[in-house]
Design an enzyme around this catalytic site. Sequence first.
Site, PDB file in Angstrom:
ATOM      1  N   TYR A  72      10.454   9.864  17.687  1.00  0.00           N
ATOM      2  CA  TYR A  72       9.846   9.958  17.279  1.00  0.00           C
ATOM      3  C   TYR A  72      10.465  10.801  15.743  1.00  0.00           C
ATOM      4  CZ  TYR A  72       6.230  12.661  14.625  1.00  0.00           C
ATOM      5  OH  TYR A  72       4.783  13.414  13.896  1.00  0.00           O
ATOM      6  N   PHE A 124       2.809  -2.121 -12.174  1.00  0.00           N
ATOM      7  CA  PHE A 124       2.150  -3.698 -11.043  1.00  0.00           C
ATOM      8  C   PHE A 124       0.979  -2.271 -10.788  1.00  0.00           C
ATOM      9  CE2 PHE A 124       1.277  -4.018  -6.526  1.00  0.00           C
ATOM     10  CZ  PHE A 124       0.768  -6.073  -6.733  1.00  0.00           C
ATOM     11  N   ASP A 125      -0.638  -3.616  -9.727  1.00  0.00           N
ATOM     12  CA  ASP A 125      -1.294  -2.938  -9.763  1.00  0.00           C
ATOM     13  C   ASP A 125      -1.776  -1.825  -9.022  1.00  0.00           C
ATOM     14  OD1 ASP A 125      -1.277  -4.440  -7.867  1.00  0.00           O
ATOM     15  OD2 ASP A 125      -3.292  -5.174  -7.653  1.00  0.00           O
ATOM     16  N   ASP A 215      10.694   0.758  -9.252  1.00  0.00           N
ATOM     17  CA  ASP A 215      10.200   0.149  -8.781  1.00  0.00           C
ATOM     18  C   ASP A 215      10.450  -0.931  -7.867  1.00  0.00           C
ATOM     19  OD1 ASP A 215       8.012  -1.801  -7.328  1.00  0.00           O
ATOM     20  OD2 ASP A 215       6.789  -0.980  -8.627  1.00  0.00           O
ATOM     21  N   ALA A 217      10.553  -3.571  -5.176  1.00  0.00           N
ATOM     22  CA  ALA A 217      10.212  -4.458  -4.282  1.00  0.00           C
ATOM     23  C   ALA A 217      11.098  -5.753  -4.663  1.00  0.00           C
ATOM     24  CB  ALA A 217       9.120  -4.949  -4.949  1.00  0.00           C
ATOM     25  N   LYS A 258       8.948  -7.589   0.759  1.00  0.00           N
ATOM     26  CA  LYS A 258       9.753  -8.577  -0.204  1.00  0.00           C
ATOM     27  C   LYS A 258      10.907  -8.993   0.015  1.00  0.00           C
ATOM     28  CE  LYS A 258       5.450  -7.195  -2.732  1.00  0.00           C
ATOM     29  NZ  LYS A 258       5.008  -6.097  -2.582  1.00  0.00           N
ATOM     30  N   HIS A 450      -9.932  -6.551  -7.503  1.00  0.00           N
ATOM     31  CA  HIS A 450      -9.770  -7.281  -7.249  1.00  0.00           C
ATOM     32  C   HIS A 450      -9.846  -8.213  -6.125  1.00  0.00           C
ATOM     33  CE1 HIS A 450      -5.772  -5.443  -8.006  1.00  0.00           C
ATOM     34  NE2 HIS A 450      -5.906  -6.934  -7.038  1.00  0.00           N
TER      35      HIS A 450
HETATM   36  N1  F0G Z   1       5.075  -3.027  -6.790  1.00  0.00           N
HETATM   37  C1  F0G Z   1       5.441  -4.251  -6.971  1.00  0.00           C
HETATM   38  C2  F0G Z   1       6.288  -4.264  -7.746  1.00  0.00           C
HETATM   39  C3  F0G Z   1       4.776  -4.832  -5.773  1.00  0.00           C
HETATM   40  O1  F0G Z   1       4.272  -6.136  -6.035  1.00  0.00           O
HETATM   41  C4  F0G Z   1       3.646  -3.797  -4.705  1.00  0.00           C
HETATM   42  C5  F0G Z   1       3.147  -5.189  -4.240  1.00  0.00           C
HETATM   43  C6  F0G Z   1       4.051  -3.129  -4.840  1.00  0.00           C
HETATM   44  C7  F0G Z   1       4.585  -2.164  -5.195  1.00  0.00           C
HETATM   45  C8  F0G Z   1       3.417  -2.099  -3.636  1.00  0.00           C
HETATM   46  O2  F0G Z   1       3.774  -2.778  -2.125  1.00  0.00           O
HETATM   47  O3  F0G Z   1       2.218  -4.179  -1.292  1.00  0.00           O
HETATM   48  O4  F0G Z   1       4.371  -2.539   0.452  1.00  0.00           O
HETATM   49  O5  F0G Z   1       1.977  -1.347  -0.931  1.00  0.00           O
HETATM   50  N2  F0G Z   1       2.691  -6.776  -3.948  1.00  0.00           N
HETATM   51  C9  F0G Z   1       1.956  -7.713  -3.438  1.00  0.00           C
HETATM   52  C10 F0G Z   1       2.425  -9.153  -4.442  1.00  0.00           C
HETATM   53  C11 F0G Z   1       0.542  -7.151  -3.033  1.00  0.00           C
HETATM   54  O6  F0G Z   1       1.433  -9.593  -4.236  1.00  0.00           O
HETATM   55  O7  F0G Z   1       2.678  -8.718  -5.833  1.00  0.00           O
HETATM   56  P1  F0G Z   1       2.824  -2.293  -1.114  1.00  0.00           P
END
Ligand code: F0G
Length: 466
Positions: A72, A124-125, A215, A217, A258, A450
């Site tokens: 833990y 990102f969304d 960000d 990823a 990613k 979406h």
């Molecule tokens: N930032 C970026 C640039 C992303 O592409 C994503 C996720 C996230 C943050 C959020 O990360 O999914 O681990 O919570 N992108 C995926 C996509 C879902 O399909 O592009 P997460």
Amino acid sequence: MELPYAEPYKIKTIEHIHSSTRKQRVEWIKQAKYNLFNLSSDQVFIDLLTDSGTGSMSQEQWSAIMSGDESYAGSRSFLELRDTIRELTGFEYVLPTHQGRAAENVLFSAMIKKGDIIPGNAHFDTTKGHIEFREARAYDCTIDEASNTSAIHPFKGNIDTRKLENAISIYGKERIPMIIVTITCNSTGGQPVSMKNLAEVRSFADKYGIPVFFDSARFAENAYFIQNREAGYHDWSIREITREMFKFADGMTMSSKKDGLVNIGGFIAMNSESLYREASHFNIMFEGFLSYGGMAGRDMAALAVGLREATTFEFLDSRIRQVHYLGEKLAELEIPVQEPFGGHAIFVDAKKFLPGVAHEEYIGQTLAIELYLEAGIRAVEIGTLLADRDPDTRENRYPELELVRLAIPRRVYSRNHMDYIAVALKNIYDRRNDIKKGYRIISEAPIMRHFTVELEPAEDGQKGTR
Ligand code: F0G
């Protein structure tokens, strides 16, 4: 003859996928309310919905899984992960989280409040969702070239610093707690940000005393593009470039699904001890103790290995060349795709592809559904559905681009799969003039609609939901 590229791995385990008939797909997509997220994966032949958490792990990662430490507190696997992140990014403090949006949730809880403005490059969304959830606003500062799919620019993820200046003059620096740079920029097509631009954003931020967060990823893919496209970096290794990029940030959020080459996971890394302490409270509340944050020890062990594999030229070169192989095939078939090709996906320009469909009827979604019906391929709309409604006016936001994203999972599909996808799109392109009707919304969620939206085919004389 120059040798073609070939994958730097061979296949040891396979996962069966099944084709289906058009008749079956017509029925399945109707049952799914014309939302591709509602399809079960066995109704899909090639799944290009996302490159997130869908990659294959290496035998070294699977071995690491077996030796993960599930303590833990003070897990050895966390310490290995932290040291790897320190080495690759230079950031001292690391908080593990269960995925990228969780990292956003924790960091933003410590840094963003109601009324704040967060400038960045096409957030990102989930990032935008977490900003708006706090009654703050995202302010897009991406360069104009990014919204022209045929404009050739090597770094279409770049930030226009004049737009950053605008944000300061409209809102004042007091309302701007951070600038977020997304590397690579998913929402503009997996487009990279140049080292020069990262440096410019840094010096702008220093002028006003604003922290910069990446960000991250797809940070390794961003480093590959810098090595490939930016003068002065051809002789640098991917890891040297990565370290250099992160010098321009105060911290990062990461979706490890990613460029971490794992199926689940995320983290925050930063320089500031006081921020680390503040964010730690939220991490413990939302994610878990500081040495696991929602991840199993074995997952952290696999991530430490994945981060190392993802930051090699060998991996990145075959990864990106596979994506570009698909892009080149589509371009040869004269299918309108965003150029230059990005890192993790090829983006089809649905507005150019389907000129007969009205934007109120969701052009990108219409094309994504056609692709599923044609060949059992699941892609995702990056257009009006994703752009959602304006939180103030509740009107649809119509983005300049209506795209269909063909996201390529890492180390999963073969060149034959790429050829199959190209032919499927070509078949639709040949009959594009017969496609005139899109879809209308029958139900939608108030935020990030979406994922769960329900649609039906738009009938003649019936307008889509506005
Ligand atoms: N930032 C970026 C640039 C992303 O592409 C994503 C996720 C996230 C943050 C959020 O990360 O999914 O681990 O919570 N992108 C995926 C996509 C879902 O399909 O592009 P997460």
